[in-house]
Design a protein around this motif. Structure first.
Motif, PDB file in Angstrom:
ATOM      1  N   SER A  28       0.785  -1.238   0.000  1.00  0.00           N
ATOM      2  CA  SER A  28       0.000   0.000   0.000  1.00  0.00           C
ATOM      3  C   SER A  28       0.815   1.285   0.000  1.00  0.00           C
ATOM      4  O   SER A  28       0.256   2.356  -0.276  1.00  0.00           O
ATOM      5  N   SER A  29       2.099   1.245   0.305  1.00  0.00           N
ATOM      6  CA  SER A  29       2.886   2.479   0.384  1.00  0.00           C
ATOM      7  C   SER A  29       3.041   3.116  -0.993  1.00  0.00           C
ATOM      8  O   SER A  29       3.133   2.429  -2.014  1.00  0.00           O
ATOM      9  N   ASP A  30       3.114   4.433  -1.014  1.00  0.00           N
ATOM     10  CA  ASP A  30       3.282   5.157  -2.273  1.00  0.00           C
ATOM     11  C   ASP A  30       4.696   4.985  -2.825  1.00  0.00           C
ATOM     12  O   ASP A  30       4.908   4.973  -4.043  1.00  0.00           O
ATOM     13  N   LEU A  31       5.652   4.864  -1.912  1.00  0.00           N
ATOM     14  CA  LEU A  31       7.058   4.771  -2.306  1.00  0.00           C
ATOM     15  C   LEU A  31       7.752   3.782  -1.390  1.00  0.00           C
ATOM     16  O   LEU A  31       7.593   3.838  -0.165  1.00  0.00           O
ATOM     17  N   VAL A  32       8.517   2.851  -1.962  1.00  0.00           N
ATOM     18  CA  VAL A  32       9.288   1.888  -1.175  1.00  0.00           C
ATOM     19  C   VAL A  32      10.765   2.139  -1.449  1.00  0.00           C
ATOM     20  O   VAL A  32      11.233   1.973  -2.586  1.00  0.00           O
ATOM     21  N   ALA A  33      11.499   2.562  -0.423  1.00  0.00           N
ATOM     22  CA  ALA A  33      12.924   2.833  -0.537  1.00  0.00           C
ATOM     23  C   ALA A  33      13.686   1.654   0.051  1.00  0.00           C
ATOM     24  O   ALA A  33      13.590   1.381   1.248  1.00  0.00           O
ATOM     25  N   ALA A  34      14.434   0.945  -0.796  1.00  0.00           N
ATOM     26  CA  ALA A  34      15.065  -0.307  -0.389  1.00  0.00           C
ATOM     27  C   ALA A  34      16.581  -0.237  -0.535  1.00  0.00           C
ATOM     28  O   ALA A  34      17.101   0.358  -1.491  1.00  0.00           O
ATOM     29  N   GLU A  35      17.276  -0.875   0.399  1.00  0.00           N
ATOM     30  CA  GLU A  35      18.737  -0.955   0.325  1.00  0.00           C
ATOM     31  C   GLU A  35      19.159  -1.674  -0.959  1.00  0.00           C
ATOM     32  O   GLU A  35      20.134  -1.301  -1.600  1.00  0.00           O
ATOM     33  N   ASP A  36      18.426  -2.714  -1.314  1.00  0.00           N
ATOM     34  CA  ASP A  36      18.669  -3.449  -2.550  1.00  0.00           C
ATOM     35  C   ASP A  36      17.302  -3.770  -3.154  1.00  0.00           C
ATOM     36  O   ASP A  36      16.543  -4.563  -2.597  1.00  0.00           O
ATOM     37  N   THR A  37      16.983  -3.152  -4.271  1.00  0.00           N
ATOM     38  CA  THR A  37      15.648  -3.334  -4.857  1.00  0.00           C
ATOM     39  C   THR A  37      15.395  -4.777  -5.267  1.00  0.00           C
ATOM     40  O   THR A  37      14.256  -5.250  -5.214  1.00  0.00           O
ATOM     41  N   ARG A  38      16.456  -5.495  -5.657  1.00  0.00           N
ATOM     42  CA  ARG A  38      16.274  -6.902  -6.030  1.00  0.00           C
ATOM     43  C   ARG A  38      15.879  -7.736  -4.824  1.00  0.00           C
ATOM     44  O   ARG A  38      15.038  -8.644  -4.930  1.00  0.00           O
ATOM     45  N   ARG A  39      16.482  -7.435  -3.677  1.00  0.00           N
ATOM     46  CA  ARG A  39      16.177  -8.196  -2.466  1.00  0.00           C
ATOM     47  C   ARG A  39      14.732  -7.986  -2.027  1.00  0.00           C
ATOM     48  O   ARG A  39      14.050  -8.929  -1.611  1.00  0.00           O
ATOM     49  N   VAL A  40      14.256  -6.753  -2.091  1.00  0.00           N
ATOM     50  CA  VAL A  40      12.884  -6.506  -1.634  1.00  0.00           C
ATOM     51  C   VAL A  40      11.879  -7.071  -2.629  1.00  0.00           C
ATOM     52  O   VAL A  40      10.795  -7.533  -2.242  1.00  0.00           O
ATOM     53  N   ARG A  41      12.206  -7.071  -3.915  1.00  0.00           N
ATOM     54  CA  ARG A  41      11.321  -7.722  -4.894  1.00  0.00           C
ATOM     55  C   ARG A  41      11.220  -9.216  -4.607  1.00  0.00           C
ATOM     56  O   ARG A  41      10.132  -9.810  -4.656  1.00  0.00           O
ATOM     57  N   ASP A  42      12.377  -9.824  -4.313  1.00  0.00           N
ATOM     58  CA  ASP A  42      12.389 -11.249  -4.006  1.00  0.00           C
ATOM     59  C   ASP A  42      11.594 -11.541  -2.742  1.00  0.00           C
ATOM     60  O   ASP A  42      10.834 -12.521  -2.676  1.00  0.00           O
ATOM     61  N   LEU A  43      11.742 -10.674  -1.727  1.00  0.00           N
ATOM     62  CA  LEU A  43      10.991 -10.857  -0.485  1.00  0.00           C
ATOM     63  C   LEU A  43       9.487 -10.763  -0.754  1.00  0.00           C
ATOM     64  O   LEU A  43       8.700 -11.586  -0.257  1.00  0.00           O
ATOM     65  N   ALA A  44       9.096  -9.759  -1.522  1.00  0.00           N
ATOM     66  CA  ALA A  44       7.673  -9.586  -1.824  1.00  0.00           C
ATOM     67  C   ALA A  44       7.120 -10.816  -2.547  1.00  0.00           C
ATOM     68  O   ALA A  44       6.008 -11.270  -2.251  1.00  0.00           O
ATOM     69  N   THR A  45       7.894 -11.361  -3.459  1.00  0.00           N
ATOM     70  CA  THR A  45       7.461 -12.565  -4.174  1.00  0.00           C
ATOM     71  C   THR A  45       7.271 -13.732  -3.213  1.00  0.00           C
ATOM     72  O   THR A  45       6.279 -14.467  -3.279  1.00  0.00           O
ATOM     73  N   ARG A  46       8.220 -13.898  -2.300  1.00  0.00           N
ATOM     74  CA  ARG A  46       8.128 -14.984  -1.319  1.00  0.00           C
ATOM     75  C   ARG A  46       6.909 -14.809  -0.407  1.00  0.00           C
ATOM     76  O   ARG A  46       6.336 -15.795   0.063  1.00  0.00           O
ATOM     77  N   LEU A  47       6.557 -13.561  -0.158  1.00  0.00           N
ATOM     78  CA  LEU A  47       5.423 -13.287   0.723  1.00  0.00           C
ATOM     79  C   LEU A  47       4.100 -13.273  -0.022  1.00  0.00           C
ATOM     80  O   LEU A  47       3.042 -13.142   0.604  1.00  0.00           O
ATOM     81  N   GLY A  48       4.158 -13.395  -1.335  1.00  0.00           N
ATOM     82  CA  GLY A  48       2.933 -13.348  -2.115  1.00  0.00           C
ATOM     83  C   GLY A  48       2.326 -11.963  -2.167  1.00  0.00           C
ATOM     84  O   GLY A  48       1.101 -11.806  -2.238  1.00  0.00           O
ATOM     85  N   VAL A  49       3.191 -10.936  -2.144  1.00  0.00           N
ATOM     86  CA  VAL A  49       2.728  -9.543  -2.115  1.00  0.00           C
ATOM     87  C   VAL A  49       3.203  -8.828  -3.381  1.00  0.00           C
ATOM     88  O   VAL A  49       4.325  -9.036  -3.841  1.00  0.00           O
ATOM     89  N   ARG A  50       2.358  -7.977  -3.908  1.00  0.00           N
ATOM     90  CA  ARG A  50       2.742  -7.128  -5.036  1.00  0.00           C
ATOM     91  C   ARG A  50       3.056  -5.737  -4.509  1.00  0.00           C
ATOM     92  O   ARG A  50       2.235  -5.109  -3.831  1.00  0.00           O
ATOM     93  N   ILE A  51       4.268  -5.248  -4.786  1.00  0.00           N
ATOM     94  CA  ILE A  51       4.643  -3.907  -4.354  1.00  0.00           C
ATOM     95  C   ILE A  51       3.797  -2.904  -5.119  1.00  0.00           C
ATOM     96  O   ILE A  51       3.857  -2.821  -6.355  1.00  0.00           O
ATOM     97  N   GLY A  52       3.003  -2.143  -4.378  1.00  0.00           N
ATOM     98  CA  GLY A  52       2.020  -1.287  -5.017  1.00  0.00           C
ATOM     99  C   GLY A  52       2.551   0.053  -5.481  1.00  0.00           C
ATOM    100  O   GLY A  52       2.058   0.618  -6.454  1.00  0.00           O
ATOM    101  N   GLY A  53       3.557   0.600  -4.804  1.00  0.00           N
ATOM    102  CA  GLY A  53       4.061   1.924  -5.150  1.00  0.00           C
ATOM    103  C   GLY A  53       5.345   1.878  -5.949  1.00  0.00           C
ATOM    104  O   GLY A  53       5.775   0.825  -6.437  1.00  0.00           O
ATOM    105  N   THR A  54       5.983   3.010  -6.061  1.00  0.00           N
ATOM    106  CA  THR A  54       7.254   3.132  -6.772  1.00  0.00           C
ATOM    107  C   THR A  54       8.377   2.562  -5.914  1.00  0.00           C
ATOM    108  O   THR A  54       8.457   2.837  -4.719  1.00  0.00           O
ATOM    109  N   LEU A  55       9.244   1.780  -6.532  1.00  0.00           N
ATOM    110  CA  LEU A  55      10.374   1.176  -5.826  1.00  0.00           C
ATOM    111  C   LEU A  55      11.649   1.908  -6.210  1.00  0.00           C
ATOM    112  O   LEU A  55      11.975   2.038  -7.396  1.00  0.00           O
TER     113      LEU A  55
END
Length: 277
Positions: A28-55
């Motif tokens: 639900s966040s408008d913006l997701v600021a990640a140390e490593d965008t690949r890592r957070v994408r992988d985490l979201a996939t494992r959690l079954g979540v679609r990142i809704g905002g800008t990464l």
């Protein structure tokens, strides 16, 4: 209209440790600021979540400029989620500058608590947990590392450190030299992962183990604080000399060590001068 900065803890190993609030925030966040965008994408996939905002990337190399931009976005009404690769942002990971800038700008900051390697290792160590301090990574250069450890020689709280596998044996050896070969300690690695392990023993024993086994993975070292017995003059002088060798002024080092130990600085200074010849 003002948004907010959200600091969110991510799993340190096992993705099942992710909270329901973290999943909601990623979606639900408008913006997701990640140390490593690949890592957070992988985490979201494992959690079954679609990142809704800008990464976007927010890491050590761009943190100063990125922090200012994130605060501007939050001030303009966006919900900005800040995550690191593992654990809590701002604890040995990017995030502090964002909070600092947000506070200055009057932007709201909140937190989604969760996994913490430092606290998990402390709980696993078997060492006192009523009083502790987090020291993060020690300096890489031997002289600076020795000076930092010398400044901790009188620390009575349990100490928690992070360390890289390839430096572990050298760090444990330096700790044994500075803090005492018989000082109780623990090394935890791969917490919450398949090969989780915690080794407990003296610093000398753990240094020998690390040199022989060459352990891998994410590592946390927990070291018992100094027992309550008053330190000897020789120990205080050695601490001052180590700090002077690392570049600190003698008078400043004496004043700090004397205040911590509760001894007259004039007497300690005289002992240091005598030791220096």
């Amino acid at each position: 209209m003002t948004g907010r900065i959200v600091l969110a803890a991510t799993p340190i190993g096992n993705p099942d440790d992710a909270s329901a609030r973290l999943k909601d925030a990623l979606a639900s966040s408008d913006l997701v600021a990640a140390e490593d965008t690949r890592r957070v994408r992988d985490l979201a996939t494992r959690l079954g979540v679609r990142i809704g905002g800008t990464l976007v990337a927010h890491h050590d190399h761009n943190e100063a400029a990125s922090a200012a931009e994130l605060v501007v976005r939050a001030r303009d009404g966006a919900t900005v989620l800040v995550v690191s690769d593992a654990g809590m942002p701002a604890v040995s990971d990017p995030g502090f500058r964002v909070v600092e800038a947000a506070v200055r700008a009057g932007v709201d900051v909140t937190v989604l608590p969760g996994p913490s390697a430092a606290l998990a290792a402390l709980a696993l160590s078997g060492l006192p947990t009523d009083r502790f301090c987090f020291e993060g990574f020690l300096p890489r250069k031997p002289g600076e590392r020795t000076a930092r450890l010398a400044s901790l020689a009188l620390e009575e709280r349990t100490m928690v450190f992070f360390e890289a596998p390839h430096r572990l044996a050298a760090t444990l050896g330096a700790m044994a030299e500075s803090l005492g070969f018989d000082r109780p300690a623990a090394v935890s690695r791969e917490i919450t992962k398949t090969y989780e392990e915690t080794r407990r023993g003296t610093l000398a024993e753990l240094a020998g183990w690390a040199a022989t086994e060459e352990p891998r993975g994410e590592i946390v070292v927990t070291v018992a604080g100094r027992e309550g017995a008053a330190p000897t003059v020789e120990a205080l002088v050695a601490e001052v000399l180590a700090r002077v060798e690392a570049g600190e002024r003698a008078k400043a080092a004496v004043a700090d060590v004397a205040a911590t130990a509760g001894v007259p600085s004039r007497e300690l200074y005289a002992a240091v001068l005598a030791a220096r010849g």
